[in-house]
Design an enzyme around this catalytic site. Structure first.
Site, PDB file in Angstrom:
ATOM      1  N   ASP A 121       1.091   3.178   4.468  1.00 12.83           N
ATOM      2  CA  ASP A 121       0.018   3.957   3.862  1.00 12.83           C
ATOM      3  C   ASP A 121      -0.957   4.493   4.902  1.00 12.83           C
ATOM      4  OD1 ASP A 121      -0.927   1.415   4.484  1.00 12.83           O
ATOM      5  OD2 ASP A 121      -1.763   0.987   2.512  1.00 12.83           O
ATOM      6  N   LYS A 167      -6.761   6.769  10.562  1.00  9.47           N
ATOM      7  CA  LYS A 167      -8.226   6.735  10.737  1.00  9.47           C
ATOM      8  C   LYS A 167      -8.560   7.089  12.166  1.00  9.47           C
ATOM      9  CE  LYS A 167      -9.566   3.252   7.444  1.00  9.47           C
ATOM     10  NZ  LYS A 167     -10.126   1.909   7.264  1.00  9.47           N
ATOM     11  N   GLY A 180       0.782  -1.228   0.000  1.00 10.32           N
ATOM     12  CA  GLY A 180       0.000   0.000   0.000  1.00 10.32           C
ATOM     13  C   GLY A 180       0.815   1.279   0.000  1.00 10.32           C
ATOM     14  N   PHE A 238     -13.584   2.926   4.550  1.00 13.83           N
ATOM     15  CA  PHE A 238     -12.578   2.155   3.830  1.00 13.83           C
ATOM     16  C   PHE A 238     -12.154   2.967   2.615  1.00 13.83           C
ATOM     17  CE2 PHE A 238     -10.616  -1.137   1.309  1.00 13.83           C
ATOM     18  CZ  PHE A 238      -9.917  -1.847   2.281  1.00 13.83           C
ATOM     19  N   ASP A 240      -4.587   2.253  11.038  1.00 15.21           N
ATOM     20  CA  ASP A 240      -5.984   1.990  11.364  1.00 15.21           C
ATOM     21  C   ASP A 240      -6.040   1.499  12.808  1.00 15.21           C
ATOM     22  OD1 ASP A 240      -8.679   1.398  11.250  1.00 15.21           O
ATOM     23  OD2 ASP A 240      -8.481  -0.302   9.907  1.00 15.21           O
TER      24      ASP A 240
END
Ligand code: IMP
Ligand code: MG
Length: 173
Positions: free
Chosen positions: A92, A123, A38, A144, A95
């Protein structure tokens, strides 16, 4: 799919992030380790804005099936020598934080001099670990996202912007 962060906004954020890294790392040689896959696009843009001597290496971490987290597998086969080096880990998105926490503990076993971490996206409100990346590009709500390297079942990495997947985008690829 809905655009969440435009290509221009991404570049401006990376400019600011790179300036902060240049300031804090102050000319020290860096070993930049990117978490595949990612982070490829972010890595390419970020390193071109860093002016200290640096090396680039990659590792791979996988945890997602579609939009669901599965068990985490980390592959260090391509990790370069990091003993006594100052490492900048590049991922990337942050989360739950489990990926970066696990990767940092694995890299620590190689006795680097320091490890700092940079993520393009964090996030908000999702973190399950007591770790915060040293450098964060954006904070986004709990959706997402795909594009700019991030995927849904390996698709959409080539979008030049970040988009939020909507329910009708899921499962129809
Ligand atoms: P964490 O371990 O929960 O922090 O998840 C980190 C990894 O999950 C990232 O490196 C991404 O590869 C992947 N991931 C988490 N959220 C998303 C998302 O919204 N889109 C695409 N990949 C994601
Ligand atoms: Mg990842």
């Amino acid at each position: 799919m809905k655009t969440l962060v435009t290509a221009d906004q991404i570049q401006r954020s990376i400019d600011a992030l790179a300036a902060e890294i240049r300031r804090r790392e102050a000319g020290r040689p860096l070993t930049v380790i990117a978490v595949m896959t990612g982070s490829i696009v972010f890595l390419a843009d970020l390193v071109r804005k860093l002016d200290m001597p640096l090396r680039v290496g990659v590792i791979q971490a996988r945890s997602y099936q579609g939009t669901e987290r599965g068990s985490l597998a980390v592959n260090l086969d391509m990790l370069p020598e990091i003993t006594d080096r100052d490492v900048l880990l590049v991922d990337d998105i942050f989360d739950t934080g489990h990926t970066l926490l696990e990767v940092i503990s694995l890299l620590d076993e190689r006795r680097p001099r320091s490890i700092r971490s940079a993520v393009l996206v964090l996030k908000k409100g999702k973190q399950q670990v007591a770790l915060r990346p040293d450098y964060v590009g954006f904070e986004i709500p709990d959706v997402f996202v795909v594009g700019y390297g991030l995927d849904y079942n390996d698709a959409y990495r080539n979008l030049p912007y970040l988009a939020a997947l909507e329910p009708q985008d899921i499962g129809d690829k």
